[in-house]
Design an enzyme around this catalytic site. Structure first.
Site, mmCIF file in Angstrom:
data_model
loop_
_atom_site.group_PDB
_atom_site.id
_atom_site.type_symbol
_atom_site.label_atom_id
_atom_site.label_comp_id
_atom_site.label_asym_id
_atom_site.label_seq_id
_atom_site.Cartn_x
_atom_site.Cartn_y
_atom_site.Cartn_z
ATOM 1 N N ARG A 115 15.194 -7.164 122.224
ATOM 2 C CA ARG A 115 16.621 -7.374 122.049
ATOM 3 C C ARG A 115 16.905 -8.860 121.820
ATOM 4 O O ARG A 115 16.100 -9.722 122.157
ATOM 5 C CB ARG A 115 17.395 -6.900 123.286
ATOM 6 N N LYS A 135 16.217 -5.616 130.500
ATOM 7 C CA LYS A 135 17.372 -5.163 131.269
ATOM 8 C C LYS A 135 16.942 -4.728 132.668
ATOM 9 O O LYS A 135 15.829 -4.251 132.867
ATOM 10 C CB LYS A 135 18.052 -3.997 130.549
ATOM 11 N N HIS A 187 19.606 -6.316 115.924
ATOM 12 C CA HIS A 187 19.415 -4.960 116.422
ATOM 13 C C HIS A 187 18.875 -4.033 115.344
ATOM 14 O O HIS A 187 18.157 -3.078 115.646
ATOM 15 C CB HIS A 187 20.715 -4.410 117.004
ATOM 16 N N ARG A 227 15.244 -4.313 115.365
ATOM 17 C CA ARG A 227 14.705 -3.519 116.476
ATOM 18 C C ARG A 227 14.579 -2.053 116.058
ATOM 19 O O ARG A 227 13.547 -1.409 116.298
ATOM 20 C CB ARG A 227 15.633 -3.678 117.680
ATOM 21 N N HIS A 262 13.345 0.956 127.029
ATOM 22 C CA HIS A 262 14.397 1.936 127.320
ATOM 23 C C HIS A 262 14.198 2.506 128.724
ATOM 24 O O HIS A 262 13.065 2.722 129.160
ATOM 25 C CB HIS A 262 14.360 3.083 126.312
ATOM 26 N N TYR A 292 15.786 7.890 117.356
ATOM 27 C CA TYR A 292 15.037 7.459 116.179
ATOM 28 C C TYR A 292 14.372 8.630 115.458
ATOM 29 O O TYR A 292 13.971 8.479 114.300
ATOM 30 C CB TYR A 292 13.979 6.429 116.580
#
Length: 311
Positions: free
Chosen positions: A150, A174, A247, A250, A273, A282
């Site tokens: 990210r 994250k 993004h 990504r 994730h 995806y």
């Protein structure tokens, strides 16, 4: 109470400063609109009225409205933990339906054109003729597309994040989670050449705790800088269509890996994730790949829709 909740999602949930700012803005907007009293009694009617106001008066999209309701739901769950509410009133409010948006991505041919056209930047023999800003912009695109990290993760990289001997990048993601991402040899060499350029620019070695990528003034990168670098680099090539953003790079890596046979769990770990559901989006972009497999493998597809040999 809002301050306490923001402190909670900052220190305990480890939400990013940007996310916390969005949460605060939504909660303050809702309390101003609803006139919530000091006892923090929140009803489904207040939430429904807020939802209608967002859609009809402010013209917000279903996606934005759903985001606001998710923020309120999280806040209400916090109030339940604090024994202020007995149940979550947001669960009793129907949400606007959203159209599913497929992730944008660049075609393999488009990215191949970019990297081949800018390959001279990574040649050590050209180090004296390539300026620092050009080398930095190319590396930003290379790392984003080569690792799928990210924008915020790119900015937070330090020199110590890069392990050339093991060919890995240690990423702080994250939720304060750390993951290691493998690097291809060409990207390792490009990072090493860039670091040499920085040392030459600053006139000395840097510490492992210092930012990996810095502006020509030696300052840490910031979101707008990264966005502009990607737009400037990819905007030079007419073959690269669509939105130019970190993004999308990504998404491009994730889609490419899936098309080449990588399993979803591996892609999930690579992207950082928290759930497989976030990665499954995806699979929609790989329908052309699925069609090819189908037509090559299905008995009837191979025979033009017929069983048996044609006369």
């Amino acid at each position: 109470m809002i301050d306490r909740y923001i402190d909670y999602i900052t220190s305990v949930r480890r939400y990013s400063p940007r996310t916390c700012a969005i949460y605060r803005e939504v909660l303050e907007e809702f309390t101003d609109f609803s006139g919530i009293s000091d006892d923090w009694t929140i009803t489904p009617v207040q939430i429904r009225n807020y939802e209608v106001w967002l859609m009809d008066d402010k013209g917000k999209s279903p996606r934005t409205v759903n985001l606001c309701l998710s923020v309120l739901s999280g806040f209400c769950k916090f109030l339940m933990k604090e024994k202020v509410l007995e149940s979550n009133p947001v669960r009793l409010v129907s949400r606007p339906k959203m159209e599913k948006r497929l992730p944008e991505f660049y075609k393999e041919e488009e990215m191949k054109q970019y990297f081949e056209s800018t390959e001279y930047i990574t040649d050590e023999d050209n180090e004296d003729i390539v300026n620092y800003s050009t080398r930095l912009r190319r590396l930003i695109v290379s790392i984003l597309q080569g690792t799928g990290i990210r924008r915020s993760e790119l900015i937070s990289l330090t020199i110590g994040s890069f392990d050339k001997s093991r060919k890995v990048l240690r990423v702080h993601g994250k939720g304060d989670k750390i993951r290691e991402i493998p690097l291809i040899s060409s990207l390792c060499n490009e990072i090493s050449l860039y670091l040499h350029s920085v040392e030459s620019l600053e006139g000395g070695c840097r510490l492992a705790s210092e930012p990996l990528l810095v502006t020509k003034n030696g300052k840490k990168l910031y979101p707008v800088f990264v966005d502009r670098a990607v737009k400037e680099e990819l905007g030079k090539f007419t073959g690269i269509t669509g939105r130019k953003s970190p993004h999308v790079l990504r998404h491009t890596l994730a889609t490419g890996l899936l098309n080449e046979g990588a399993d979803l769990n591996s892609i999930k770990e690579l992207l950082g994730h928290s759930s497989l559901a976030a990665t499954q989006v995806y699979t929609h972009n790989s329908i052309e790949k699925l069609k090819t497999v189908y037509n090559n493998a299905h008995p009837r597809a191979k025979r033009g829709g017929n069983y048996g040999d044609k006369d």
